[in-house]
Design a protein around this motif. Structure first.
Motif, mmCIF file in Angstrom:
data_model
loop_
_atom_site.group_PDB
_atom_site.id
_atom_site.type_symbol
_atom_site.label_atom_id
_atom_site.label_comp_id
_atom_site.label_asym_id
_atom_site.label_seq_id
_atom_site.Cartn_x
_atom_site.Cartn_y
_atom_site.Cartn_z
ATOM 1 N N UNK A 53 0.840 -1.188 0.000
ATOM 2 C CA UNK A 53 0.000 0.000 0.000
ATOM 3 C C UNK A 53 0.884 1.250 0.000
ATOM 4 N N UNK B 98 0.570 8.405 1.990
ATOM 5 C CA UNK B 98 1.051 9.787 1.971
ATOM 6 C C UNK B 98 1.062 10.274 3.415
ATOM 7 N N UNK C 111 9.056 9.029 -2.366
ATOM 8 C CA UNK C 111 8.985 10.413 -2.830
ATOM 9 C C UNK C 111 8.952 11.318 -1.605
ATOM 10 N N UNK D 52 8.895 15.634 -0.620
ATOM 11 C CA UNK D 52 8.965 17.052 -0.950
ATOM 12 C C UNK D 52 8.939 17.857 0.333
ATOM 13 N N UNK E 258 5.871 16.459 2.529
ATOM 14 C CA UNK E 258 4.990 15.405 2.022
ATOM 15 C C UNK E 258 5.855 14.193 1.717
ATOM 16 N N UNK F 116 5.826 10.147 0.414
ATOM 17 C CA UNK F 116 5.139 8.955 -0.077
ATOM 18 C C UNK F 116 5.987 7.760 0.305
ATOM 19 N N UNK G 77 -0.268 -1.415 8.401
ATOM 20 C CA UNK G 77 -1.481 -0.699 8.033
ATOM 21 C C UNK G 77 -1.293 0.797 8.245
ATOM 22 N N UNK H 204 -2.875 6.366 -0.485
ATOM 23 C CA UNK H 204 -3.043 6.934 -1.832
ATOM 24 C C UNK H 204 -2.772 5.854 -2.873
ATOM 25 N N UNK I 170 -3.087 3.777 -5.835
ATOM 26 C CA UNK I 170 -3.861 4.124 -7.029
ATOM 27 C C UNK I 170 -5.076 3.229 -7.202
ATOM 28 N N UNK I 171 -6.154 3.799 -7.672
ATOM 29 C CA UNK I 171 -7.340 3.033 -7.991
ATOM 30 C C UNK I 171 -7.079 2.339 -9.319
ATOM 31 N N UNK I 172 -7.066 1.050 -9.293
ATOM 32 C CA UNK I 172 -6.839 0.291 -10.532
ATOM 33 C C UNK I 172 -8.160 0.158 -11.248
ATOM 34 N N UNK I 173 -8.287 0.794 -12.380
ATOM 35 C CA UNK I 173 -9.569 0.828 -13.076
ATOM 36 C C UNK I 173 -9.455 0.161 -14.448
ATOM 37 N N UNK J 125 -5.638 9.222 -7.300
ATOM 38 C CA UNK J 125 -4.625 8.682 -8.199
ATOM 39 C C UNK J 125 -5.199 7.447 -8.880
ATOM 40 N N UNK K 277 -5.048 4.407 -11.996
ATOM 41 C CA UNK K 277 -4.295 3.614 -12.956
ATOM 42 C C UNK K 277 -5.302 2.986 -13.897
ATOM 43 N N UNK L 47 3.298 21.587 -4.157
ATOM 44 C CA UNK L 47 3.606 22.934 -3.709
ATOM 45 C C UNK L 47 3.512 23.957 -4.828
#
Lengths: 232, 166
Positions: free
Chosen positions: A145, A148, A176, A178, A193, A195, A203, A227, A229-232, B96, B98, B163
């Motif tokens: 998973x 963020x 990631x 920032x 931020x 990731x 969890x 965060x 990603x939603x796999x669509x 987000x 995919x 940002x």
């Protein structure tokens, strides 16, 4: 940013790059020789390419932001016949910062590429080039998973370190990060931020519990959310 | 009727504007079943649109009830939609996404939080439903496929632009 340069460079690419730089740097010609040697080798030994898989390089370019930097850099890469495999470019402070993983089918050593970037140095950019070890260009297959973590509060030393330590000690991979100093001079606010990919069995609530103590210690606000990603 | 191969970009079918289904013949029933079978075969993904299996017609299936996120919300289970149309949108959310047709890449997309969508179901009945949360996002994503849009056309921010100035 659409930077991919996959079109094969014209046959006279090295000629072009030589013309581009010849006045500025005679060293460019040293760059040409190894490539020509490789080209000859390929003709003599059909297996030469197999023996020399595509070399990858890490290219970092940074300099005072202005229009035209990407164009100047990619013009050189295009004329060299380099591929941009992966890249991320952004403004940090007043500096435009480019990090690119590039490859070239024939040029295998750093020296053969290095001189080509001399014109960039002359225009005020700092250029760093490093050869990657074979396989260093392959993105790791990270499973888990994605979370963020937002951390923000009055600026003080140690915000990045303390949060990163909590994750590092638990082998949580930061993918990631920032940070930014915002707000006025009187009340600077630090925003970070992160990731990170959670290892199996970890969890979001676990991360929240690790961060709970830091909220107190650093007097910052921290929120954690998935965060993935939603796999669509 | 069978699970079909999910087409990958740059297959040109994915950039086509799909045709309205006017005559409901047996091929439409087959198409819906193929979409369901393909969705289930793809590790029970949450939706498939007709152009993803090479049919340039306005049909999608969505089912969030088997996904981790979908289980957390009230949802409509399996939705088989012919000529779906979003008639109301409300709120904004960034997620987000995919897509099976664009592997190895994800991007932040702005979607409506709640939608009202009308469509004809598998029994040819006109339905108007409200959807929100993950289900609403999935429906918007699949309907985009019918207009030749991929999530790449909708990316609203790079993941590192948190940002960026307004």
């Amino acid at each position: 940013m659409a930077l991919k340069v996959l079109t094969p460079a014209p046959k006279n690419m090295l000629q072009s790059i030589a013309e581009l730089t010849v006045e500025k740097s005679l060293a460019t010609h040293r760059m040409l020789s190894p490539e020509r040697r490789f080209a000859r080798m390929d003709r003599q030994h059909p297996t030469a390419l197999w023996r020399n898989p595509m070399s990858h390089f890490a290219l970092t370019i940074i300099g005072r932001d202005r229009a035209g930097i990407v164009s100047e850099v990619t013009s050189i890469l295009y004329q060299l016949g380099c591929n941009i495999a992966d890249s991320s470019c952004s403004i940090l402070g007043g500096q435009f910062s480019m990090i690119l993983i590039i490859s070239h089918p024939e040029l295998h050593d750093q020296q053969s590429l290095g001189e080509a970037f001399a014109p960039l140095e002359q225009s005020g950019l700092s250029v760093f080039l490093r050869t990657l070890k074979p396989g260093g260009e392959v993105h790791p297959d990270l499973q888990g998973e994605i979370c963020m973590i937002s951390v923000y509060g009055a600026d003080k030393p140690g915000i990045v370190y303390r949060v990163a330590r909590e994750l590092g000690e638990r082998e949580i991979n930061i993918t990631d990060l920032n940070t930014k100093l915002i707000g006025g001079k009187d009340a600077p606010v630090y925003v970070m931020m992160i990731e990170a990919i959670l290892n199996p069995g970890v969890e979001i609530e676990d991360v929240e519990s690790w961060m709970a103590g830091l909220k107190e210690e650093l007097k910052v606000d921290i929120s954690v959310r998935s965060i993935t990603p939603l796999e669509l | 009727m069978a699970a079909k191969e999910v087409l990958l970009y740059p297959n040109p079918n994915l950039k086509e504007m799909c045709a309205q289904i006017e005559d409901w013949d047996a091929s439409v029933d087959i198409l819906l079943q193929d979409l369901v079978d393909t969705m289930v075969a793809a590790g029970h993904s949450v939706g498939v649109a007709a152009p993803q299996i090479g049919e340039i017609r306005r049909a999608v299936v969505v089912d969030v009830s088997h996904s981790k996120l979908g289980k957390k919300q009230e949802n409509h289970g399996l939705l088989q939609m012919i000529n779906p149309k979003i008639i109301e949108r409300e709120g904004q959310t960034v997620v987000r996404e995919g897509c099976m047709s664009v592997p190895d890449y994800t991007g932040n997309v702005t979607r409506a939080e709640r939608i009202v969508v009308q469509f004809q179901d598998q029994d040819r009945q006109l339905q108007v439903i409200k959807a929100d949360g993950f289900e609403a996002i999935a429906i918007q994503h699949e309907i985009d496929h019918l207009d030749g849009y991929l999530f790449l056309d909708r990316v609203s921010s790079l993941k590192t632009d948190l940002f960026r100035r307004k």
